[in-house]
Motif scaffolding. Structure first.
Motif, PDB file in Angstrom:
ATOM      1  N   UNK A  27       0.848  -1.160  -0.119  1.00 30.71           N
ATOM      2  CA  UNK A  27      -0.043   0.136  -0.164  1.00 30.71           C
ATOM      3  C   UNK A  27       0.889   1.217  -0.103  1.00 30.71           C
ATOM      4  N   UNK A  28       0.269   2.480  -0.216  1.00 31.25           N
ATOM      5  CA  UNK A  28       0.812   3.717  -0.156  1.00 31.25           C
ATOM      6  C   UNK A  28       1.578   3.953   1.083  1.00 31.25           C
ATOM      7  N   UNK A  29       2.799   4.437   1.076  1.00 31.67           N
ATOM      8  CA  UNK A  29       3.584   4.489   2.418  1.00 31.67           C
ATOM      9  C   UNK A  29       2.645   5.660   3.373  1.00 31.67           C
ATOM     10  N   UNK A  30       2.898   5.747   4.818  1.00 28.12           N
ATOM     11  CA  UNK A  30       2.051   6.378   5.454  1.00 28.12           C
ATOM     12  C   UNK A  30       3.101   6.582   6.982  1.00 28.12           C
ATOM     13  N   UNK A  31       2.861   7.609   7.743  1.00 24.75           N
ATOM     14  CA  UNK A  31       3.637   7.543   8.978  1.00 24.75           C
ATOM     15  C   UNK A  31       2.969   6.754   9.917  1.00 24.75           C
ATOM     16  N   UNK A  32       3.822   5.929  10.826  1.00 31.02           N
ATOM     17  CA  UNK A  32       3.593   4.776  11.491  1.00 31.02           C
ATOM     18  C   UNK A  32       4.241   5.528  12.913  1.00 31.02           C
ATOM     19  N   UNK A  33       3.276   4.724  14.071  1.00 23.81           N
ATOM     20  CA  UNK A  33       3.664   5.222  15.249  1.00 23.81           C
ATOM     21  C   UNK A  33       4.952   4.720  15.762  1.00 23.81           C
ATOM     22  N   UNK A  34       5.788   5.313  16.483  1.00 24.67           N
ATOM     23  CA  UNK A  34       7.004   5.073  16.653  1.00 24.67           C
ATOM     24  C   UNK A  34       7.089   4.138  18.218  1.00 24.67           C
ATOM     25  N   UNK A  35       7.065   3.053  18.257  1.00 21.98           N
ATOM     26  CA  UNK A  35       6.860   2.262  19.784  1.00 21.98           C
ATOM     27  C   UNK A  35       7.908   1.049  19.640  1.00 21.98           C
ATOM     28  N   UNK A  36       7.849   0.540  20.774  1.00 22.48           N
ATOM     29  CA  UNK A  36       8.769  -0.765  21.108  1.00 22.48           C
ATOM     30  C   UNK A  36      10.157  -0.298  20.963  1.00 22.48           C
ATOM     31  N   UNK A  37      11.040  -1.107  20.157  1.00 24.15           N
ATOM     32  CA  UNK A  37      12.520  -0.691  20.308  1.00 24.15           C
ATOM     33  C   UNK A  37      12.968   0.225  19.479  1.00 24.15           C
ATOM     34  N   UNK A  38      11.871   0.612  18.592  1.00 19.52           N
ATOM     35  CA  UNK A  38      12.039   1.831  17.838  1.00 19.52           C
ATOM     36  C   UNK A  38      12.255   3.120  18.553  1.00 19.52           C
ATOM     37  N   UNK A  39      11.522   3.120  19.673  1.00 16.16           N
ATOM     38  CA  UNK A  39      11.495   4.319  20.556  1.00 16.16           C
ATOM     39  C   UNK A  39      12.470   4.195  21.708  1.00 16.16           C
ATOM     40  N   UNK A  40      13.500   3.160  21.809  1.00 15.42           N
ATOM     41  CA  UNK A  40      14.207   3.088  22.887  1.00 15.42           C
ATOM     42  C   UNK A  40      15.447   3.902  22.711  1.00 15.42           C
ATOM     43  N   UNK A  41      15.376   4.945  23.259  1.00 12.85           N
ATOM     44  CA  UNK A  41      16.484   6.310  22.980  1.00 12.85           C
ATOM     45  C   UNK A  41      18.242   5.633  23.484  1.00 12.85           C
ATOM     46  N   UNK A  42      18.146   4.550  24.496  1.00 13.22           N
ATOM     47  CA  UNK A  42      19.303   4.038  24.882  1.00 13.22           C
ATOM     48  C   UNK A  42      19.891   3.140  23.543  1.00 13.22           C
ATOM     49  N   UNK A  43      19.177   2.279  23.062  1.00  8.05           N
ATOM     50  CA  UNK A  43      19.539   1.568  21.829  1.00  8.05           C
ATOM     51  C   UNK A  43      20.184   2.441  20.835  1.00  8.05           C
TER      52      UNK A  43
END
Length: 63
Positions: A27-43
């Motif tokens: 499908x067409x690209x869309x903005x997704x929620x940043x959550x889980x490991x993608x939201x881990x600032x230490x990583x």
């Protein structure tokens, strides 16, 4: 296409995650929620430091 959109889109902002619209598969690209490991600032910091070390390039604002 989400990766291309994330790189070339004039309205894309840093920190956004782009993905396909339908079940994460197509499908067409869309903005997704940043959550889980993608939201881990230490990583994120660890990965950034590793990329600096591997490339030999340091971003001055983090130094």
């Amino acid at each position: 296409w989400p990766a291309v959109r994330a790189v070339l889109g004039s309205d894309v902002q840093g920190g956004q995650v782009w993905g396909p619209r339908v079940f994460g598969l197509r499908g067409r690209p869309r903005v997704e929620a940043v959550r889980g490991t993608l939201a881990d600032t230490e990583t994120a910091v660890e990965l950034w430091r590793a990329s600096e070390e591997l490339t030999g390039q340091t971003w001055k604002q983090l130094a």
